[in-house]
Design a protein around this motif. Structure first.
Motif, short mmCIF file in Angstrom:
data_model
loop_
_atom_site.label_atom_id
_atom_site.label_comp_id
_atom_site.label_asym_id
_atom_site.label_seq_id
_atom_site.Cartn_x
_atom_site.Cartn_y
_atom_site.Cartn_z
N UNK A 70 0.82 -1.21 0.00
CA UNK A 70 0.00 0.00 0.00
C UNK A 70 0.86 1.26 0.00
N UNK A 71 0.44 2.22 -0.82
CA UNK A 71 1.17 3.49 -0.95
C UNK A 71 2.10 3.53 -2.15
N UNK A 72 2.44 2.37 -2.72
CA UNK A 72 3.32 2.33 -3.90
C UNK A 72 2.64 3.00 -5.09
N UNK A 73 3.44 3.75 -5.84
CA UNK A 73 2.99 4.30 -7.12
C UNK A 73 3.78 3.55 -8.19
N UNK A 74 3.06 2.79 -9.00
CA UNK A 74 3.67 1.98 -10.05
C UNK A 74 3.40 2.64 -11.38
N UNK A 75 4.44 2.74 -12.21
CA UNK A 75 4.30 3.43 -13.49
C UNK A 75 4.77 2.53 -14.62
N UNK A 76 3.90 2.39 -15.59
CA UNK A 76 4.20 1.65 -16.81
C UNK A 76 4.60 2.68 -17.85
N UNK A 77 5.82 2.60 -18.34
CA UNK A 77 6.34 3.54 -19.33
C UNK A 77 6.43 2.83 -20.67
N UNK A 78 5.86 3.43 -21.68
CA UNK A 78 5.87 2.82 -23.02
C UNK A 78 6.00 3.91 -24.07
N UNK A 79 6.33 3.46 -25.24
CA UNK A 79 6.34 4.35 -26.40
C UNK A 79 5.34 3.80 -27.40
N UNK A 80 4.75 4.70 -28.16
CA UNK A 80 3.81 4.30 -29.20
C UNK A 80 3.90 5.28 -30.36
N UNK A 81 3.70 4.75 -31.54
CA UNK A 81 3.68 5.59 -32.73
C UNK A 81 2.23 5.93 -33.05
N UNK A 82 2.00 7.21 -33.31
CA UNK A 82 0.66 7.72 -33.55
C UNK A 82 0.36 7.76 -35.04
N UNK A 83 -0.82 7.32 -35.39
CA UNK A 83 -1.36 7.51 -36.74
C UNK A 83 -2.58 8.41 -36.57
N UNK A 84 -2.51 9.63 -37.05
CA UNK A 84 -3.61 10.59 -36.86
C UNK A 84 -3.79 11.40 -38.13
N UNK A 85 -4.80 11.06 -38.90
CA UNK A 85 -5.08 11.77 -40.13
C UNK A 85 -6.55 12.15 -40.14
N UNK A 86 -6.81 13.43 -40.21
CA UNK A 86 -8.17 13.93 -40.26
C UNK A 86 -8.17 15.40 -39.88
N UNK A 87 -8.73 16.24 -40.71
CA UNK A 87 -8.65 17.69 -40.54
C UNK A 87 -9.06 18.18 -39.17
N UNK A 88 -10.15 17.67 -38.63
CA UNK A 88 -10.66 18.16 -37.34
C UNK A 88 -10.45 17.15 -36.22
N UNK A 89 -9.43 16.31 -36.36
CA UNK A 89 -9.19 15.24 -35.40
C UNK A 89 -8.62 15.77 -34.09
N UNK A 90 -9.24 15.39 -32.99
CA UNK A 90 -8.74 15.64 -31.64
C UNK A 90 -8.95 14.36 -30.87
N UNK A 91 -7.89 13.83 -30.27
CA UNK A 91 -8.00 12.57 -29.54
C UNK A 91 -7.21 12.66 -28.25
N UNK A 92 -7.54 11.79 -27.31
CA UNK A 92 -6.82 11.74 -26.04
C UNK A 92 -6.41 10.32 -25.73
N UNK A 93 -5.36 10.20 -24.92
CA UNK A 93 -4.86 8.90 -24.51
C UNK A 93 -5.42 8.55 -23.13
N UNK A 94 -5.96 7.35 -23.01
CA UNK A 94 -6.48 6.86 -21.74
C UNK A 94 -6.16 5.38 -21.63
N UNK A 95 -6.39 4.84 -20.45
CA UNK A 95 -6.32 3.40 -20.26
C UNK A 95 -7.71 2.92 -19.93
#
Length: 167
Positions: A70-95
């Protein structure tokens, strides 16, 4: 037949002919084909690459043998390549919290996601980020209020899902 009957029949026939012809008045119209071309959709993709786990003491080298408290903060670190094509595109990252299962999952709380492209923090992904590599940190805080019922439990993060979702 008398003259009056013949006249009435003739008048009725004339009325029918006139009424039937009433629908034949022409109205002008025209049409033209428009070359509107075609509509094409964009894309929104996320391709994950390398990853590591860490806590407040640094990288966790042997995740299989790590035991959180209890109390631990665990962090998963990753890299990802984004594909985002669209004039009015707005996106967010979540789990997706539903992708984290097991008896300990509730004690890890809702994961928080932070992202950087290069050294710049990002909260919204747009078409300008197409092809960028994003550094993602997904953090879990093992509740410091967890009691003895959380001992020797596990949470499966094997199917944890990072989502890039249009807003």
């Amino acid at each position: 037949m008398n003259k009056k009957t013949k006249g009435a029949i003739a008048a009725g026939a004339a009325a029918l002919l006139l009424a039937g012809g009433a629908g034949t008045f022409a109205t002008w119209n025209a049409q033209a084909n428009l070359n509107g071309g075609s509509v094409n959709s964009g894309k929104l993709t996320l391709t994950a690459t390398g990853s590591t786990w860490s806590d407040s003491h640094g990288v966790i080298n042997n995740w299989a043998n790590f035991k959180a408290v209890p109390g631990d903060v665990l962090t998963y670190n990753a890299q990802a390549t984004i594909g985002a094509v669209g004039k009015n595109l707005n996106a967010s990252l979540t789990v997706d919290p539903a992708s984290i299962t097991g008896a300990l999952a509730a004690s890890l709380g809702t994961p928080t996601v932070t992202a950087k492209i290069g050294s710049n923090p990002v909260t919204t992904i747009t078409e300008a980020n197409d092809g960028n590599v994003v550094d993602v940190a997904v953090s879990f805080t093992f509740s410091s209020a967890a009691d003895n019922t959380t001992q020797n439990l596990s949470a499966s993060l094997a199917n944890m899902t990072l989502k890039l979702q249009q807003q």
